[in-house]
Design an enzyme around this catalytic site. Structure first.
Site, mmCIF file in Angstrom:
data_model
loop_
_atom_site.group_PDB
_atom_site.id
_atom_site.type_symbol
_atom_site.label_atom_id
_atom_site.label_comp_id
_atom_site.label_asym_id
_atom_site.label_seq_id
_atom_site.Cartn_x
_atom_site.Cartn_y
_atom_site.Cartn_z
ATOM 1 N N ALA A 66 0.868 -1.179 0.000
ATOM 2 C CA ALA A 66 0.000 0.000 0.000
ATOM 3 C C ALA A 66 0.902 1.226 0.000
ATOM 4 O O ALA A 66 2.068 1.157 0.422
ATOM 5 C CB ALA A 66 -0.882 -0.023 1.230
ATOM 6 N N GLU A 134 4.715 -5.148 7.156
ATOM 7 C CA GLU A 134 4.020 -4.053 7.853
ATOM 8 C C GLU A 134 4.498 -3.871 9.288
ATOM 9 O O GLU A 134 4.521 -2.764 9.809
ATOM 10 C CB GLU A 134 2.500 -4.302 7.850
HETATM 11 N N1 CAA Z 1 4.621 3.185 -0.794
HETATM 12 C C1 CAA Z 1 5.008 4.352 -1.354
HETATM 13 N N2 CAA Z 1 6.171 4.481 -2.040
HETATM 14 C C2 CAA Z 1 6.958 3.393 -2.143
HETATM 15 C C3 CAA Z 1 6.602 2.154 -1.591
HETATM 16 C C4 CAA Z 1 5.368 2.065 -0.884
HETATM 17 N N3 CAA Z 1 4.914 0.911 -0.352
HETATM 18 N N4 CAA Z 1 7.592 1.262 -1.840
HETATM 19 C C5 CAA Z 1 8.524 1.933 -2.554
HETATM 20 N N5 CAA Z 1 8.147 3.215 -2.742
HETATM 21 C C6 CAA Z 1 8.867 4.276 -3.450
HETATM 22 C C7 CAA Z 1 10.061 4.755 -2.633
HETATM 23 O O1 CAA Z 1 9.638 5.713 -1.668
HETATM 24 C C8 CAA Z 1 10.923 5.336 -3.715
HETATM 25 O O2 CAA Z 1 10.414 6.617 -4.061
HETATM 26 P P1 CAA Z 1 11.447 7.866 -4.322
HETATM 27 O O3 CAA Z 1 12.244 7.427 -5.518
HETATM 28 O O4 CAA Z 1 10.512 9.000 -4.614
HETATM 29 O O5 CAA Z 1 12.254 7.996 -3.081
HETATM 30 C C9 CAA Z 1 10.686 4.417 -4.902
HETATM 31 O O6 CAA Z 1 9.461 3.744 -4.627
HETATM 32 C C10 CAA Z 1 11.768 3.378 -5.053
HETATM 33 O O7 CAA Z 1 11.905 2.697 -3.815
HETATM 34 P P2 CAA Z 1 13.313 2.527 -3.048
HETATM 35 O O8 CAA Z 1 14.214 3.653 -3.387
HETATM 36 O O9 CAA Z 1 13.000 2.281 -1.617
HETATM 37 O O10 CAA Z 1 13.837 1.197 -3.766
HETATM 38 P P3 CAA Z 1 14.829 0.124 -3.161
HETATM 39 O O11 CAA Z 1 15.203 -0.758 -4.290
HETATM 40 O O12 CAA Z 1 15.911 0.753 -2.390
HETATM 41 O O13 CAA Z 1 13.925 -0.730 -2.115
HETATM 42 C C11 CAA Z 1 11.933 -1.872 -1.380
HETATM 43 C C12 CAA Z 1 12.842 -1.482 -2.572
HETATM 44 C C13 CAA Z 1 12.699 -2.846 -0.468
HETATM 45 C C14 CAA Z 1 10.715 -2.571 -1.927
HETATM 46 C C15 CAA Z 1 11.573 -0.605 -0.579
HETATM 47 O O14 CAA Z 1 11.042 0.363 -1.493
HETATM 48 C C16 CAA Z 1 10.545 -0.828 0.481
HETATM 49 O O15 CAA Z 1 10.864 -1.341 1.546
HETATM 50 N N6 CAA Z 1 9.274 -0.447 0.215
HETATM 51 C C17 CAA Z 1 8.199 -0.533 1.190
HETATM 52 C C18 CAA Z 1 7.739 -1.973 1.386
HETATM 53 C C19 CAA Z 1 6.658 -2.039 2.432
HETATM 54 O O16 CAA Z 1 6.880 -1.768 3.592
HETATM 55 N N7 CAA Z 1 5.432 -2.423 2.032
HETATM 56 C C20 CAA Z 1 4.301 -2.506 2.908
HETATM 57 C C21 CAA Z 1 3.496 -1.236 2.830
HETATM 58 S S1 CAA Z 1 2.241 -1.125 4.072
HETATM 59 C C22 CAA Z 1 0.950 -2.049 3.484
HETATM 60 O O17 CAA Z 1 0.989 -2.633 2.432
HETATM 61 C C23 CAA Z 1 -0.243 -2.074 4.405
HETATM 62 C C24 CAA Z 1 -1.363 -2.920 3.981
HETATM 63 O O18 CAA Z 1 -1.349 -4.112 4.089
HETATM 64 C C25 CAA Z 1 -2.585 -2.282 3.520
#
Ligand code: CAA
Length: 263
Positions: A66, A134
């Site tokens: 999300a 999460e």
């Molecule tokens: N939401 C919003 N933006 C996100 C995102 C997310 N879930 N995941 C990645 N992005 C964005 C980053 O902020 C980044 O944006 P900018 O370039 O503007 O800074 C872009 O995507 C690229 O991401 P990274 O630079 O972080 O890429 P990376 O290769 O270094 O890492 C990753 C990749 C490990 C997937 C990392 O992006 C990450 O940990 N993302 C979040 C994963 C996460 O926690 N997901 C769960 C979300 S909560 C949820 O889903 C709740 C639910 O059940 C409803």
């Protein structure tokens, strides 16, 4: 409808929805969820579509969860609504009357893993990564992960993944029963298209009956599930699919199913 966060393509009886916000690793914001809801409406109303494939744009992510940017300012009431929106649309996806295959081409995290869990089965690129991280954000899964993951891979394995937030490689996800097949990344879409084509040749009504019986049966005890199966089998037996399938067998020819989803 013109989509901004999705791409919708149709090739014969096979439709593909591609989550298309690659700069945010295809994270699910409310706009994406609403567009998905609209696309599901179109698919539910179009009997020419026999199988749906979901995938992500770019080579890095299926869906990285999300949208954290949108989520972090939510009040508890807003968070409830956001979870309700995601859960409702993902539930619609699970109840779609045609088979849905997730082609997981990269990160399937949080809401992305939850989206894949609601598909009928998952094919993954060998480079894909699964997880419900999460807990590391101080929250819990909100789009069905605490409910669908334990049902699919067992409660204890799901607890470990949800409590640690750790990631599973595609191969480990396959061993856990989350993924059916892992393929080299550049062969994923061809592999998924091949299985989609095989399924699309079957009868839409019998596919729908089988899908519904499996989904309903997983939510009840065995005897109730067997009763659901008996009723569905009884409905199928005099359907056009059954007439064509059994006649084709007797006449030693290939069945040509008409594609109606009605039994
Ligand atoms: N939401 C919003 N933006 C996100 C995102 C997310 N879930 N995941 C990645 N992005 C964005 C980053 O902020 C980044 O944006 P900018 O370039 O503007 O800074 C872009 O995507 C690229 O991401 P990274 O630079 O972080 O890429 P990376 O290769 O270094 O890492 C990753 C990749 C490990 C997937 C990392 O992006 C990450 O940990 N993302 C979040 C994963 C996460 O926690 N997901 C769960 C979300 S909560 C949820 O889903 C709740 C639910 O059940 C409803």
């Amino acid at each position: 409808m013109n989509y901004e966060c999705l791409e919708f393509q149709q090739d014969g009886g096979i439709a593909t929805i591609t989550f298309n916000r690659p700069k945010a690793l295809n994270a699910l914001n409310s706009a994406t969820l609403r567009e998905l809801d609209n696309a599901l409406d179109c698919i539910a109303g179009d009997e020419n579509i026999r199988v749906l494939i979901l995938t992500g744009a770019g080579d890095k992510a299926f869906i990285a969860g999300a949208d954290i940017t949108e989520m972090r300012t939510l009040t508890p009431l807003g968070a409830r609504k956001f979870a309700q929106l995601g859960q409702t649309i993902i539930d619609r996806l699970q109840r779609l009357p045609i088979p849905v295959i997730a082609a997981v081409n990269g990160y399937a995290l949080g809401g992305g893993c939850e989206m894949a869990l609601a598909c009928d089965f998952i094919y993954a690129a060998e480079t894909a990564t699964f997880g419900l991280p999460e807990i590391s954000l101080g929250i819990i899964p909100g789009f069905g992960g605490t409910q669908r993951l334990p049902r699919l891979i067992g409660a204890n394995m799901a607890r470990e993944l949800i409590f640690t937030g750790k990631y599973l490689s595609a191969e480990k996800a396959r061993e856990a029963g989350l993924v059916n097949t892992c393929l080299p990344a550049d062969q994923l879409m061809a592999g998924v298209a091949e299985v989609a084509r095989q399924i699309a040749k079957k009868g839409s009504a019998s596919l729908r009956a089988a899908k519904d019986a499996i989904r309903q049966g997983l939510n009840c005890d065995l005897n109730s599930g067997l009763e659901i199966e008996r009723d569905a089998f009884a409905l199928c037996i005099s359907s056009p699919d059954a007439k064509e399938g059994t006649s084709a067998f007797i006449e030693k020819r290939k069945a040509e199913f008409a594609g109606s989803r009605d039994i």
